[in-house]
Motif scaffolding. Structure first.
Motif, short mmCIF file in Angstrom:
data_model
loop_
_atom_site.label_atom_id
_atom_site.label_comp_id
_atom_site.label_asym_id
_atom_site.label_seq_id
_atom_site.Cartn_x
_atom_site.Cartn_y
_atom_site.Cartn_z
N LYS A 1 52.45 -36.70 -56.54
CA LYS A 1 53.78 -36.55 -57.12
C LYS A 1 53.82 -37.10 -58.55
O LYS A 1 54.78 -36.87 -59.28
N PHE A 2 52.74 -37.79 -58.96
CA PHE A 2 52.65 -38.34 -60.30
C PHE A 2 51.72 -37.47 -61.16
O PHE A 2 50.73 -36.94 -60.67
N PRO A 3 52.02 -37.35 -62.47
CA PRO A 3 51.08 -36.63 -63.34
C PRO A 3 49.79 -37.44 -63.51
O PRO A 3 49.77 -38.65 -63.26
N ALA A 4 48.73 -36.77 -63.95
CA ALA A 4 47.42 -37.43 -64.09
C ALA A 4 47.48 -38.65 -64.98
O ALA A 4 46.78 -39.64 -64.75
N SER A 5 48.33 -38.62 -66.01
CA SER A 5 48.41 -39.76 -66.96
C SER A 5 48.92 -41.04 -66.28
O SER A 5 48.69 -42.13 -66.79
N GLN A 6 49.59 -40.93 -65.16
CA GLN A 6 50.11 -42.10 -64.47
C GLN A 6 49.22 -42.56 -63.31
O GLN A 6 49.50 -43.58 -62.70
N LEU B 1 41.73 -34.38 -66.55
CA LEU B 1 42.25 -34.27 -65.19
C LEU B 1 41.87 -35.49 -64.37
O LEU B 1 41.02 -36.28 -64.76
N ARG C 1 44.44 -33.20 -60.42
CA ARG C 1 45.76 -33.30 -61.06
C ARG C 1 45.63 -33.27 -62.55
O ARG C 1 44.75 -33.90 -63.13
N GLY C 2 46.55 -32.56 -63.20
CA GLY C 2 46.64 -32.55 -64.66
C GLY C 2 47.98 -33.09 -65.09
O GLY C 2 48.81 -33.46 -64.27
N ASN C 3 48.20 -33.16 -66.37
CA ASN C 3 49.49 -33.67 -66.89
C ASN C 3 50.55 -32.60 -66.87
O ASN C 3 50.38 -31.46 -66.81
#
Length: 125
Positions: A50-55, A97, A123-125
């Motif tokens: 549920k979180f983007p890759a940056s997190q 990713l 996962r990606g942003n």
């Protein structure tokens, strides 16, 4: 003589029924463990993606699950309960990713987990 044959036949049928019942109980327990392992893997995957890759933070997290009635308890250290499961979540960078892998091992016996369920995604942003 006919009575002995009747008794033997009834005993044979009774043993066959009881054997089938016992095998069904074992099969039901195995299916419960597999279904719970799939559910635990899906829950962790949903929590993570549920979180983007940056997190997401790269690393590995291991927890142990013990079914208790209709729910389950989660432990950081390996418990001694015989029905325990081990869930490993691994997050690794792959360029821009993040690779996410959740593995739930179950069926603990003689110091090892012979069965496992693994889910993975990127996962990606």
């Amino acid at each position: 003589m006919e009575i002995l044959i009747s008794i033997a036949l009834v005993a044979f049928v009774l043993v066959a029924i009881l054997t089938g019942f016992t095998q069904q109980q074992v099969s039901t327990q195995k299916n419960f463990s597999k279904n719970l392992a799939v559910t635990l893997a899906e829950e962790r995957m949903e929590e993570t993606i549920k979180f983007p890759a940056s997190q997401l933070i790269a690393g590995t997290q291991v927890d142990y699950i013990v079914p208790t009635g209709g729910t389950y308890a989660i432990h950081d250290a390996e418990p001694t309960h015989p029905d325990r499961m081990r869930r490993t979540t691994t997050i690794a960078a792959a360029g821009d990713l993040m690779d996410v892998r959740v593995r739930v091992e179950y069926g603990y016996t003689r110091g090892e987990y012979p069965f496992s369920i693994t889910l993975s995604t990127r996962r990606g942003n």
